[in-house]
Enzyme design. Structure first.
Site, PDB file in Angstrom:
ATOM      1  CB  THR A  48      -0.993   0.030   1.187  1.00 26.75           C
ATOM      2  OG1 THR A  48      -0.281   0.126   2.411  1.00 26.75           O
ATOM      3  CG2 THR A  48      -1.890  -1.184   1.197  1.00 26.75           C
TER       4      THR A  48
ATOM      5  CG  LEU B  29      -4.774   6.264  -2.606  1.00 23.31           C
ATOM      6  CD1 LEU B  29      -5.413   6.419  -3.979  1.00 23.31           C
ATOM      7  CD2 LEU B  29      -5.556   7.096  -1.585  1.00 23.31           C
ATOM      8  CG  HIS B  30      -2.770   2.630   3.655  1.00 23.20           C
ATOM      9  ND1 HIS B  30      -1.462   2.209   3.598  1.00 23.20           N
ATOM     10  CD2 HIS B  30      -2.738   3.862   4.236  1.00 23.20           C
ATOM     11  CE1 HIS B  30      -0.673   3.129   4.120  1.00 23.20           C
ATOM     12  NE2 HIS B  30      -1.423   4.147   4.512  1.00 23.20           N
ATOM     13  CG  ASP B  31      -8.231   1.456   4.263  1.00 25.07           C
ATOM     14  OD1 ASP B  31      -7.281   0.707   4.572  1.00 25.07           O
ATOM     15  OD2 ASP B  31      -8.771   2.220   5.076  1.00 25.07           O
TER      16      ASP B  31
END
Ligand code: BDR
Ligand code: CA
Length: 323
Positions: A208, A253-255
């Site tokens: 991520t 933009l991990h999620d």
């Protein structure tokens, strides 16, 4: 030869969206993942559950409702979940500001309400009612999922896969912290999940932190001249502050990357391993440790995302915001 009926069957299967349950703590990056889930024809958002993490539970629930209503997904049921981790004091994130969704001037308060059921019971009911096992995506601390497994063990065969944003394994770069926030907040819940036998895909910082919003990405986002496009840019400008100030990079933009894997699984390469979580460490408390060479002698309990095609991810995100 394929009959017409068989052909029709194949076509329906090909376009049938993946029905998912989404557990989150919005949070700017959770918010963008919600937008993607709603806007992708490949995904059907069956329900959203909230957990504490980026902010207190009342705030993450209110944020989920505001986001869903704003994007026209007010019919998706939202169930509020755990107000604190299973065995630790509450730790709140700082990246998203006090409300958990700062920088959202255009986002009105929601008129919709959460359902009158705890997230854990809501998840169990939805999973048990579904004829086929369902995909669960989780992008916050795992308190709800851990408690779901403790309380409703019979749902385990009804989870096709749990895609979780959390953990960190390789730490090859100085912009990757030794412990990931979602794992750190509720490591006992993570331990329950790891030991449960659920099919787990871990989407950690190793991948991520490769999907960063820098100038070229901002330029593309700014071309999306819609109300939603502007809100997303607002979110990103607030959200990147922590990263920008401490590490000198844009927001990760991990999620959204975890959610994108429902739509396009080959976006990442994965590797199986047995994962342990440090429940006692002083400096590495909450760290996830992958036993790639099977030195602990335990069978793998997760697939770990190890590489990502960042350009392909951003193309997917732009297209979902644009269309
Ligand atoms: C994770 O922590 C939260 O701040 C983000 O929403 C993401 O889920 C990244 O470590
Ligand atoms: Ca999150």
């Amino acid at each position: 030869p394929v009959t017409n009926a068989q052909r029709e069957d194949l076509m329906t299967q090909a376009v049938r969206p993946t029905r998912i349950l989404y557990d989150c703590d919005p949070g700017h990056d959770d918010a963008i993942a919600l937008v993607m889930a709603h806007r992708s024809p490949a995904v059907e958002l069956v329900g959203v559950t909230t957990t504490c993490g980026n902010a207190e539970i009342e705030k993450t629930t209110s944020n989920a409702l505001r986001i869903l209503e704003f994007i026209g997904a007010g019919n998706v049921p939202v169930a509020q979940g755990c107000y604190r981790p299973l065995a630790r004091p509450l730790r709140l994130g700082t990246a998203d500001g006090p409300s958990g969704l700062e920088g959202s001037p255009y986002l009105p308060q929601a008129t919709i309400r959460p359902v009158d059921q705890h997230a854990v019971d809501f998840l169990a009911a939805k999973l048990l009612a579904e004829p086929e096992p369902m995909t669960v995506v989780a992008t916050g601390p795992l308190s709800n999922i851990g408690l779901l497994i403790l309380k409703h063990r019979n749902v385990l065969p009804k989870i096709r896969q749990l895609i979780w944003m959390g953990g960190v394994f390789y730490r090859k770069s100085e912009i990757i912290t030794p412990t990931e926030f979602n794992a750190f907040c509720d490591p006992e819940a993570l331990r329950i999940v790891l030991d449960s036998g659920v099919k787990l895909l871990m989407v950690g910082l190793d991948v991520t932190m490769q999907v960063l919003v820098e100038e070229p990405q901002y330029a593309e986002f700014r071309k999306i001249d819609t109300e939603l496009g502007k809100v997303v840019v607002d979110w990103l400008l607030f959200y990147e502050k922590l990263h920008r100030n401490s590490m000198g990079v844009g927001g990760a933009l991990h999620d959204p990357l975890a959610l994108a894997l429902v739509i396009d699984p080959p976006l990442v390469r994965t590797r199986p391993a047995h994962i342990g979580v440090d429940l006692t460490g002083t400096f590495a408390f909450g760290a996830t440790v992958a036993d790639f060479w099977n030195e602990r002698g335990e069978p793998p309990n997760a697939e770990i995302a190890t590489e990502v095609d960042a350009d392909r991810f951003f193309e997917l995100l732009y297209s979902l915001l644009r269309d």
